[in-house]
Design an enzyme around this catalytic site. Structure first.
Site, PDB file in Angstrom:
ATOM      1  N   LYS A  84       1.002  -1.185  -0.438  1.00 52.37           N
ATOM      2  CA  LYS A  84       0.489   0.012   0.062  1.00 52.37           C
ATOM      3  C   LYS A  84       1.011   1.403   0.109  1.00 52.37           C
ATOM      4  CE  LYS A  84      -3.808   2.189   2.464  1.00 52.37           C
ATOM      5  NZ  LYS A  84      -4.725   2.358   4.177  1.00 52.37           N
ATOM      6  N   SER A 159      -9.501   2.450   3.262  1.00 53.27           N
ATOM      7  CA  SER A 159      -8.049   3.029   2.476  1.00 53.27           C
ATOM      8  C   SER A 159      -8.003   2.149   1.854  1.00 53.27           C
ATOM      9  CB  SER A 159      -7.842   3.840   2.872  1.00 53.27           C
ATOM     10  OG  SER A 159      -6.804   3.061   3.935  1.00 53.27           O
ATOM     11  N   SER A 183     -10.564  -0.054   6.586  1.00 56.49           N
ATOM     12  CA  SER A 183      -9.727  -0.449   5.716  1.00 56.49           C
ATOM     13  C   SER A 183      -8.938  -1.279   5.265  1.00 56.49           C
ATOM     14  CB  SER A 183      -8.716   1.428   5.928  1.00 56.49           C
ATOM     15  OG  SER A 183      -8.815   1.994   5.961  1.00 56.49           O
TER      16      SER A 183
END
Length: 470
Positions: A84, A159, A183
């Site tokens: 990420k 996210s 997330s």
């Protein structure tokens, strides 16, 4: 949905390392297979925003040499990992979905990356995130919109939406996520993968998150077995974060040593206050049958707290305000306008209002601790709705404007710091994944993973990949 012939890119991390050990194929071949998937399909979902194939293949080459010499560094040596774009990673920029960040490569690793590097990982690329990871869908001013691999017109969640979209497409068997309000679990639920939010502090974090103490680091994978494998690495201690001591067990080793006979499980399809889509409700309620077959004692029971949404808003958006505290008006004009709105709202909170939210967090934590005196595990939907149209923060005609209003099953357990995993439990009539959330008391990550692993083996969906793979 289509049944796929197993190719290297579709293999789990465990299957890949078995192939490396036997000499059937090499880390270079596995990495190239994942890169080929990225080149073929990334334009359809926008899971990755940064690739550096020279760095990636160099790492794969070093791993190949180690396996050929019989000296792998660890259980994930040579396995490609999607990172990420919020983790500090040596040699890579950290853009965080923002035009305000630098393209310059960093010179230091976050604890998660340092642990991966000690164990020989192959950095596959950077996966998309909303700006500074602030919301439950993935779009940002720098990279655009990330879509759902099961239906590219729908959201991937956020996210950690890029990581969630990458795994089902064979764009990497292991992926990193962060979770301060859902997330990891939100994209896991929407994208049909496994996503685990560990007990708070189990996986070291550095620098400290702006969203502390809500923030967690965790794995996103295709199988619970791979989740346990990656968690073993992420839980390695780091001197920059001493929240918890070194984990005394291997989660991978205890997966199959589970006896659910007599385990007390509470099933709460609504938490007592959530409106749930009928297909989601039916799929989650049906999971009780699998656990009962193993001898678990299932009781429909709500944990007994009211929706802590207002307190979560204060805590989470207070973190957003903290992250933006040094950003002036000229630069704020270049950012996601809704991020600016919530940060500016939070900046008006008084200290007592923030402390009131902290007090409610403590109360819910205590309530759940007492709840788990009677129930070993809690089952809920991961999300109350299927994935909605991409590019939106909330579904069309939704009565509220901010994302936490449709994630009521995830953020309470960021407030309590409990382990919670999302595991696929079915599909809607339109082919969108549905997630089951399994929650345990603090420090019971092993039991949560064992229950999820049992369920995934009892009701397997892992042979089903998105249609666009052909």
């Amino acid at each position: 949905m289509s049944q796929q012939t197993t190719q290297i890119a579709d293999m789990t991390a465990g299957e890949m390392t078995a192939g490396f050990a036997s000499g059937e194929f090499t880390p270079i071949e596995a990495t190239q297979a994942c890169l080929d998937r990225i080149h073929k399909y990334n334009d359809k979902v926008n899971a990755y925003n940064i690739l550096n194939e020279e760095l990636t293949l160099e790492a794969a080459g070093r791993a190949t040499q180690r396996w050929q010499l019989g000296t792998p560094l660890g259980p994930i040596d040579g396995v490609p990992v999607a990172v990420k774009d919020i983790f500090m990673t040596k040699g890579w920029p950290n853009r965080k979905g923002s035009t305000l960040t630098s393209e310059e490569p960093l010179r230091v690793d976050a604890p998660a990356i340092a642990a991966l590097r000690r164990n020989g990982f192959v950095p596959l690329g950077r996966t998309t995130t909303p700006e500074f990871g602030w919301k439950g869908v993935t779009d940002n001013p720098l990279d655009g919109v990330t879509s759902n691999p099961w239906d590219p017109t729908k959201v991937s969640g956020g996210s950690s939406g890029g990581s969630g979209a990458a795994v089902p497409m064979g764009m990497g068997p292991l992926a990193l996520g962060t979770d301060a309000g859902g997330s990891i679990r939100i994209p896991a639920g929407f994208c049909g993968v496994v996503g685990h939010k560990p007990t708070h502090g189990l996986c070291p974090m550095w620098p400290p998150s702006a969203f502390y103490p809500l923030a967690h680091v965790g794995p996103m994978t295709w199988t619970v077995a791979d989740t346990a494998l990656l968690l073993d690495v992420l839980a390695e201690p780091d001197p920059r974060d001493v929240t918890l001591p070194n984990c005394p067990i291997s989660f991978r080793d205890v997966l199959d040593h589970v006896d659910l006979n007599g385990i007390r499980i509470a099933l709460s399809p609504t938490l007592g206050y959530v409106d749930v889509d009928p297909e989601v409700h039916a799929a989650v309620v049906a999971t009780a049958d699998a656990f009962e077959e193993a001898g678990a004692l299932i009781e429909t029971c709500d944990p007994g707290f009211s929706d802590p949404l207002e307190s979560f808003h204060r805590l989470f958006y207070g973190g957003a305000a903290n992250a933006l505290r040094d950003i002036g008006p000229e630069d704020r004009a270049k950012m996601d306008p809704n991020l600016i709105k919530v940060a500016e709202w939070a900046s008006t909170l008084t200290l007592l209002e923030f402390m009131e939210a902290s007090n409610e967090r403590a109360e819910i934590t205590e309530k759940m601790s007492l709840f788990h005196q009677n129930y070993d595990l809690l089952l809920t939907p991961t999300l109350p709705i299927p994935a909605f149209d991409a590019g939106l923060e909330v579904p069309k005609d939704w009565p509220q404007e901010r994302w936490p209003t449709w994630t009521p099953f995830t953020y309470p357990f960021n407030m309590t710091g409990q382990p919670a995993i999302s595991v696929p439990c079915g599909f809607t009539s339109t082919g969108l994944p549905i997630g089951l959330q399994i929650i345990g008391p603090r420090h019971a990550d092993a039991l949560v993973l064992q229950a999820a692993h049992y369920y995934q083996q009892a009701r397997p969906l892992t042979s089903v990949r998105p249609d666009m793979l052909g």
